[in-house]
Design a protein around this motif. Structure first.
Motif, mmCIF file in Angstrom:
data_model
loop_
_atom_site.group_PDB
_atom_site.id
_atom_site.type_symbol
_atom_site.label_atom_id
_atom_site.label_comp_id
_atom_site.label_asym_id
_atom_site.label_seq_id
_atom_site.Cartn_x
_atom_site.Cartn_y
_atom_site.Cartn_z
ATOM 1 N N LEU A 57 -40.159 56.122 -12.303
ATOM 2 C CA LEU A 57 -40.997 55.390 -11.369
ATOM 3 C C LEU A 57 -40.644 55.750 -9.940
ATOM 4 C CD1 LEU A 57 -40.774 51.854 -13.017
ATOM 5 C CD2 LEU A 57 -42.471 53.647 -13.416
ATOM 6 N N ALA A 58 -41.633 55.762 -9.104
ATOM 7 C CA ALA A 58 -41.393 55.923 -7.672
ATOM 8 C C ALA A 58 -40.690 54.665 -7.192
ATOM 9 C CB ALA A 58 -42.716 56.117 -6.932
ATOM 10 N N PRO A 59 -39.651 54.806 -6.365
ATOM 11 C CA PRO A 59 -38.916 53.622 -5.910
ATOM 12 C C PRO A 59 -39.814 52.566 -5.272
ATOM 13 C CG PRO A 59 -37.726 55.601 -5.313
ATOM 14 C CD PRO A 59 -39.055 56.038 -5.857
ATOM 15 N N MET A 66 -34.789 51.786 -1.002
ATOM 16 C CA MET A 66 -33.528 52.235 -0.418
ATOM 17 C C MET A 66 -32.529 52.533 -1.536
ATOM 18 S SD MET A 66 -31.110 50.652 2.478
ATOM 19 C CE MET A 66 -32.132 51.463 3.690
ATOM 20 N N ILE A 67 -31.977 53.737 -1.478
ATOM 21 C CA ILE A 67 -30.973 54.167 -2.440
ATOM 22 C C ILE A 67 -29.632 54.251 -1.715
ATOM 23 C CG2 ILE A 67 -30.231 56.000 -4.027
ATOM 24 C CD1 ILE A 67 -32.839 54.682 -4.909
ATOM 25 N N GLY A 68 -28.606 53.694 -2.324
ATOM 26 C CA GLY A 68 -27.263 53.777 -1.776
ATOM 27 C C GLY A 68 -26.307 54.355 -2.801
ATOM 28 N N LEU A 69 -25.320 55.080 -2.319
ATOM 29 C CA LEU A 69 -24.252 55.603 -3.162
ATOM 30 C C LEU A 69 -22.974 54.916 -2.705
ATOM 31 C CD1 LEU A 69 -25.221 59.369 -3.098
ATOM 32 C CD2 LEU A 69 -25.752 57.687 -4.872
ATOM 33 N N LEU A 109 -21.256 54.453 -7.701
ATOM 34 C CA LEU A 109 -22.420 53.667 -8.096
ATOM 35 C C LEU A 109 -23.650 54.162 -7.351
ATOM 36 C CD1 LEU A 109 -20.900 50.061 -7.796
ATOM 37 C CD2 LEU A 109 -20.746 51.663 -9.712
ATOM 38 N N LYS A 110 -24.752 54.252 -8.060
ATOM 39 C CA LYS A 110 -26.040 54.501 -7.421
ATOM 40 C C LYS A 110 -26.790 53.184 -7.493
ATOM 41 C CE LYS A 110 -30.240 57.309 -7.748
ATOM 42 N NZ LYS A 110 -30.935 58.340 -8.557
ATOM 43 N N VAL A 111 -27.180 52.685 -6.328
ATOM 44 C CA VAL A 111 -27.875 51.410 -6.277
ATOM 45 C C VAL A 111 -29.252 51.606 -5.668
ATOM 46 C CG1 VAL A 111 -25.712 50.123 -6.104
ATOM 47 C CG2 VAL A 111 -26.921 50.737 -4.013
ATOM 48 N N ALA A 112 -30.187 50.777 -6.081
ATOM 49 C CA ALA A 112 -31.546 50.812 -5.549
ATOM 50 C C ALA A 112 -31.922 49.395 -5.131
ATOM 51 C CB ALA A 112 -32.529 51.337 -6.593
ATOM 52 N N GLN A 117 -31.034 45.218 4.513
ATOM 53 C CA GLN A 117 -30.505 43.859 4.368
ATOM 54 C C GLN A 117 -30.091 43.600 2.919
ATOM 55 O OE1 GLN A 117 -29.741 41.519 6.625
ATOM 56 N NE2 GLN A 117 -29.032 40.153 5.011
ATOM 57 N N SER A 118 -30.906 44.016 1.975
ATOM 58 C CA SER A 118 -30.577 43.842 0.555
ATOM 59 C C SER A 118 -29.321 44.623 0.180
ATOM 60 C CB SER A 118 -31.736 44.288 -0.331
ATOM 61 O OG SER A 118 -32.877 43.512 -0.082
ATOM 62 N N LEU A 119 -29.174 45.818 0.747
ATOM 63 C CA LEU A 119 -27.977 46.619 0.494
ATOM 64 C C LEU A 119 -26.749 45.908 1.053
ATOM 65 C CD1 LEU A 119 -26.679 49.207 -0.600
ATOM 66 C CD2 LEU A 119 -27.179 50.272 1.619
ATOM 67 N N SER A 120 -26.866 45.390 2.252
ATOM 68 C CA SER A 120 -25.767 44.669 2.880
ATOM 69 C C SER A 120 -25.360 43.458 2.041
ATOM 70 C CB SER A 120 -26.169 44.226 4.290
ATOM 71 O OG SER A 120 -25.129 43.489 4.887
ATOM 72 N N GLU A 121 -26.334 42.718 1.535
ATOM 73 C CA GLU A 121 -26.049 41.548 0.695
ATOM 74 C C GLU A 121 -25.390 41.954 -0.619
ATOM 75 O OE1 GLU A 121 -29.816 39.554 0.396
ATOM 76 O OE2 GLU A 121 -29.783 38.966 2.512
ATOM 77 N N LEU A 122 -25.860 43.033 -1.232
ATOM 78 C CA LEU A 122 -25.249 43.523 -2.465
ATOM 79 C C LEU A 122 -23.776 43.856 -2.242
ATOM 80 C CD1 LEU A 122 -25.407 44.615 -5.427
ATOM 81 C CD2 LEU A 122 -26.097 46.797 -4.425
#
Length: 162
Positions: A57-59, A66-69, A109-112, A117-122
Motif C-alpha cells: 500500500l502507498a503510505p 512519515m517513515i522513521g528508522l 525499527l522501521k516505523v510508519a 508529531q506522531s513520530l515524536s509521541e511514539l
C-alpha cells in the motif's frame, strides 16, 4: 528440508515481484505446466518458503506518510529485558519492521506514522518509556527509493520550470 531447484527459484522470484500471478501466468513465464506450477507453489507454501501474499500500500493510503528508522540499544540482554521489549514490538502497530542487529544498536525499527508529531509521541511515550530501552537514535526517511526489492518510480521534478 525442501530442496529448491531452478524452477522453484524462478517461481519465488516471480511471485515476489507480483504475488497475484495465476498458475497459468506462472506456467507461461517458467515453461512448466499450470498443474506443475500449482503443485510447486503449494509445496513452497507448505515448506514455509512463501510466508504470505500481501498488497503493498502507498503510505498515504493508510495515513502513514512519515517513515522513521529507529536504532534501539537495550539496557541489557537478560531474558526478561528482551521479552519486555519484544512484547512492546508486538503490540505497537506503528512498528512495521524490527530487526535484531550487530553494531552499536541492538535493534533497528522501521516505523510508519502520520506525521512528525506522531513520530515524536511514539518515541517519547512508548519507546523511551519501555523499561528495557537504554538509548534511541532516530532518522526520518526523506525519500523512499526502493522497498521490498522494488524501485519506487521517481516523481517528476519541477526543476528548471518557471
Amino acid at each position: 528440508m525442501y530442496q529448491i531447484d531452478d524452477y522453484d527459484l524462478k517461481i519465488l522470484t516471480l511471485l515476489q515481484s507480483n504475488g497475484r500471478l495465476t498458475n497459468a501466468e506462472l506456467s507461461e513465464l517458467t515453461g512448466l505446466s499450470s498443474s506443475q506450477c500449482s503443485r510447486r507453489r503449494i509445496a513452497l507454501e507448505q515448506a514455509q518458503l512463501i510466508l504470505g501474499y500481501h498488497a503493498r500500500l502507498a503510505p498515504d493510503a493508510v495515513g502513514q506518510e512519515m517513515i522513521g528508522l529507529i536504532e534501539v540499544k537495550l539496557i541489557n540482554h537478560t531474558p526478561n529485558c528482551v521479552a519486555t521489549f519484544h512484547t512492546m514490538l508486538e503490540n505497537v502497530d506503528a512498528i512495521i519492521d524490527a530487526f535484531k542487529t550487530t553494531g552499536d544498536a541492538d535493534y533497528l525499527l522501521k516505523v510508519a506514522v502520520a506525521n512528525l508529531q506522531s513520530l515524536s509521541e511514539l518515541i517519547s511515550q512508548i519507546l523511551a518509556q519501555n523499561s528495557s530501552v537504554a538509548h534511541l537514535k532516530t532518522s526520518v526517511v526523506l525519500n523512499r527509493l526502493k522497498e521490498n526489492g522494488i524501485m519506487i518510480p521517481a516523481l517528476p521534478t519541477t526543476a528548471g520550470k518557471n
